[in-house]
Design a protein around this motif. Structure first.
Motif, PDB file in Angstrom:
ATOM      1  N   ASN A   1      65.004  11.624 105.209  1.00  0.00           N
ATOM      2  CA  ASN A   1      66.294  11.885 104.585  1.00  0.00           C
ATOM      3  C   ASN A   1      66.164  11.885 103.072  1.00  0.00           C
ATOM      4  O   ASN A   1      65.160  11.441 102.511  1.00  0.00           O
ATOM      5  CB  ASN A   1      67.319  10.823 105.006  1.00  0.00           C
ATOM      6  CG  ASN A   1      67.533  10.783 106.507  1.00  0.00           C
ATOM      7  OD1 ASN A   1      67.508  11.821 107.163  1.00  0.00           O
ATOM      8  ND2 ASN A   1      67.726   9.596 107.050  1.00  0.00           N
ATOM      9  N   SER A   2      67.201  12.363 102.410  1.00  0.00           N
ATOM     10  CA  SER A   2      67.253  12.311 100.954  1.00  0.00           C
ATOM     11  C   SER A   2      67.748  10.931 100.543  1.00  0.00           C
ATOM     12  O   SER A   2      68.902  10.580 100.767  1.00  0.00           O
ATOM     13  CB  SER A   2      68.187  13.403 100.421  1.00  0.00           C
ATOM     14  OG  SER A   2      68.298  13.318  99.016  1.00  0.00           O
ATOM     15  N   VAL A   3      66.876  10.120  99.980  1.00  0.00           N
ATOM     16  CA  VAL A   3      67.215   8.761  99.575  1.00  0.00           C
ATOM     17  C   VAL A   3      67.494   8.752  98.075  1.00  0.00           C
ATOM     18  O   VAL A   3      66.720   9.295  97.281  1.00  0.00           O
ATOM     19  CB  VAL A   3      66.069   7.778  99.902  1.00  0.00           C
ATOM     20  CG1 VAL A   3      66.410   6.377  99.417  1.00  0.00           C
ATOM     21  CG2 VAL A   3      65.787   7.773 101.402  1.00  0.00           C
ATOM     22  N   THR A   4      68.586   8.128  97.676  1.00  0.00           N
ATOM     23  CA  THR A   4      68.957   8.074  96.265  1.00  0.00           C
ATOM     24  C   THR A   4      68.697   6.681  95.691  1.00  0.00           C
ATOM     25  O   THR A   4      68.617   5.682  96.427  1.00  0.00           O
ATOM     26  CB  THR A   4      70.433   8.421  96.064  1.00  0.00           C
ATOM     27  OG1 THR A   4      71.248   7.384  96.651  1.00  0.00           O
ATOM     28  CG2 THR A   4      70.769   9.762  96.709  1.00  0.00           C
ATOM     29  N   SER A   5      68.610   6.621  94.392  1.00  0.00           N
ATOM     30  CA  SER A   5      68.447   5.332  93.719  1.00  0.00           C
ATOM     31  C   SER A   5      69.663   4.447  93.937  1.00  0.00           C
ATOM     32  O   SER A   5      69.535   3.224  94.062  1.00  0.00           O
ATOM     33  CB  SER A   5      68.216   5.556  92.220  1.00  0.00           C
ATOM     34  OG  SER A   5      67.026   6.265  91.991  1.00  0.00           O
ATOM     35  N   ALA A   6      70.844   5.054  93.995  1.00  0.00           N
ATOM     36  CA  ALA A   6      72.067   4.273  94.228  1.00  0.00           C
ATOM     37  C   ALA A   6      72.019   3.589  95.590  1.00  0.00           C
ATOM     38  O   ALA A   6      72.477   2.439  95.736  1.00  0.00           O
ATOM     39  CB  ALA A   6      73.291   5.175  94.122  1.00  0.00           C
ATOM     40  N   GLN A   7      71.493   4.259  96.601  1.00  0.00           N
ATOM     41  CA  GLN A   7      71.367   3.646  97.917  1.00  0.00           C
ATOM     42  C   GLN A   7      70.449   2.429  97.866  1.00  0.00           C
ATOM     43  O   GLN A   7      70.746   1.390  98.460  1.00  0.00           O
ATOM     44  CB  GLN A   7      70.828   4.665  98.922  1.00  0.00           C
ATOM     45  CG  GLN A   7      71.827   5.733  99.330  1.00  0.00           C
ATOM     46  CD  GLN A   7      71.212   6.761 100.261  1.00  0.00           C
ATOM     47  OE1 GLN A   7      70.142   7.297  99.975  1.00  0.00           O
ATOM     48  NE2 GLN A   7      71.877   7.035 101.368  1.00  0.00           N
ATOM     49  N   LEU A   8      69.326   2.552  97.161  1.00  0.00           N
ATOM     50  CA  LEU A   8      68.398   1.423  97.060  1.00  0.00           C
ATOM     51  C   LEU A   8      69.011   0.280  96.252  1.00  0.00           C
ATOM     52  O   LEU A   8      68.753  -0.895  96.532  1.00  0.00           O
ATOM     53  CB  LEU A   8      67.087   1.877  96.426  1.00  0.00           C
ATOM     54  CG  LEU A   8      66.225   2.823  97.276  1.00  0.00           C
ATOM     55  CD1 LEU A   8      64.945   3.191  96.532  1.00  0.00           C
ATOM     56  CD2 LEU A   8      65.881   2.199  98.627  1.00  0.00           C
ATOM     57  N   GLU A   9      69.816   0.603  95.257  1.00  0.00           N
ATOM     58  CA  GLU A   9      70.518  -0.444  94.516  1.00  0.00           C
ATOM     59  C   GLU A   9      71.481  -1.188  95.434  1.00  0.00           C
ATOM     60  O   GLU A   9      71.580  -2.426  95.374  1.00  0.00           O
ATOM     61  CB  GLU A   9      71.263   0.164  93.331  1.00  0.00           C
ATOM     62  CG  GLU A   9      70.351   0.615  92.189  1.00  0.00           C
ATOM     63  CD  GLU A   9      71.114   1.259  91.048  1.00  0.00           C
ATOM     64  OE1 GLU A   9      70.688   1.106  89.900  1.00  0.00           O
ATOM     65  OE2 GLU A   9      72.149   1.924  91.320  1.00  0.00           O
ATOM     66  N   ASP A  10      72.173  -0.454  96.305  1.00  0.00           N
ATOM     67  CA  ASP A  10      73.099  -1.090  97.247  1.00  0.00           C
ATOM     68  C   ASP A  10      72.359  -1.966  98.248  1.00  0.00           C
ATOM     69  O   ASP A  10      72.829  -3.054  98.609  1.00  0.00           O
ATOM     70  CB  ASP A  10      73.907  -0.023  97.991  1.00  0.00           C
ATOM     71  CG  ASP A  10      74.918   0.685  97.107  1.00  0.00           C
ATOM     72  OD1 ASP A  10      75.255   0.133  96.033  1.00  0.00           O
ATOM     73  OD2 ASP A  10      75.352   1.792  97.479  1.00  0.00           O
ATOM     74  N   VAL A  11      71.202  -1.502  98.703  1.00  0.00           N
ATOM     75  CA  VAL A  11      70.427  -2.237  99.710  1.00  0.00           C
ATOM     76  C   VAL A  11      69.848  -3.521  99.137  1.00  0.00           C
ATOM     77  O   VAL A  11      69.796  -4.551  99.813  1.00  0.00           O
ATOM     78  CB  VAL A  11      69.300  -1.337 100.271  1.00  0.00           C
ATOM     79  CG1 VAL A  11      68.286  -2.155 101.080  1.00  0.00           C
ATOM     80  CG2 VAL A  11      69.888  -0.232 101.152  1.00  0.00           C
TER      81      VAL A  11
END
Length: 296
Positions: A198-208
């Protein structure tokens, strides 16, 4: 981002000068806080002007010359140029063979975020022309493939690398935290593993993780010896290898493993393994399998 006192007069991205020697200006797709260009020309080109960004370049051919902070500067092939925001400078080719270079214009606010929470003032590099192979490689990766966008995770990785590279040439090096947030980093690793196609964003990793993207990049690399973007790409490539061994067509493999297209897969596969996926397929394909079946 750029304020030209006397901008060059050209239409489109190419123009032909009077003496039939080609001048070419290539501009990459716009990115937030980032502008990327390539320029090729002969003689004097830019009259004195200034940018409201950092101007970070690599000379690719010829000798680049410019007046900066009262001194005439010269940059040869492979040298890095660092021009600070709001500093007046001109630009041209120093020899008759002409000049080719690529330049990154980086907004100071983006560089500040890349430096991390504990940074002081923005880095000031006193020497505007110097050699640094590691920083040069980072800049050239950011400046590669001007005809396409960059993945968000890769952009953040490169901004982080540029911030660290510039800091090496100042008296304010980045201070790395000795205490790694290992449980948070493991959550990032697991998220990347589970979402590799999938397309993973930096914002997603910040949330995780609850970490800001640049702290995450530095800590992830310290913990796992690679960056989040590189980790994600390698997961995709390992899956692509398995599918190649099964005889799947390369175009279908690219689509199913999260790459934009087959050329995107080819580029990353060769960078990782030193060989194209097509040649890899030829080497491991059973003797009775036609090559056309894999390339379909």
């Amino acid at each position: 981002m750029t304020s030209l006192v006397t901008p060059p007069d050209h239409s489109g991205i190419e123009r032909l000068c009077n003496n039939a020697r080609r001048e070419q200006f290539l501009t990459a797709p716009a990115l937030p806080g980032i502008e990327r260009i390539e320029a090729r020309f002969y003689g004097d080109m830019f009259s004195p002007h200034r940018h409201d960004t950092y101007a970070l370049g690599v000379t690719l051919h010829g000798v680049q010359t410019f007046t900066y902070r009262g001194t005439r500067q010269f940059s040869q092939k492979g040298h890095i140029i660092v021009l600070h925001p709001d500093e007046i400078h001109d630009g041209g080719a120093a020899t008759d063979v002409g000049l080719r270079y690529r330049m990154l214009y980086l907004e100071p606010s983006l560089l500040r975020r890349g430096l991390g929470e504990n940074c002081g003032s923005l880095p000031f590099v006193a020497q505007p022309v110097f050699s640094d192979p590691a920083l040069c490689a980072t800049l050239l990766e950011m400046l590669a493939h001007l005809d396409s966008d960059l993945d968000e995770l890769l952009i953040d990785q490169l901004v982080c690398g540029i911030a660290e590279g510039l800091s090496r040439h100042t008296k304010q090096p980045i201070r790395h935290s000795k205490n790694l947030a290992v449980p948070r980093l493991e959550r990032a690793r697991q998220f990347l593993e589970s979402n590799s196609t999938n397309s993973v964003t930096s914002a997603q990793l910040e949330d995780v993780t609850g970490l800001d993207r640049y702290s995450l990049i530095r800590q992830f690399k310290a913990c796992f010896a690679t960056t989040p973007h590189r980790f994600l790409v390698m997961r995709r490539l390992h899956r692509a290898k398995l599918m190649i061994a099964q005889g799947d067509p390369l175009a279908a493999i690219a689509a199913e493993t999260g790459f934009a297209d087959q050329s995107h897969l080819n580029r990353h596969f060769k960078q990782a393994f030193g060989i194209t996926p097509g040649r890899w397929a030829d080497m491991i394909r059973p003797q009775n399998t036609p090559a056309s079946a894999l390339m379909a």
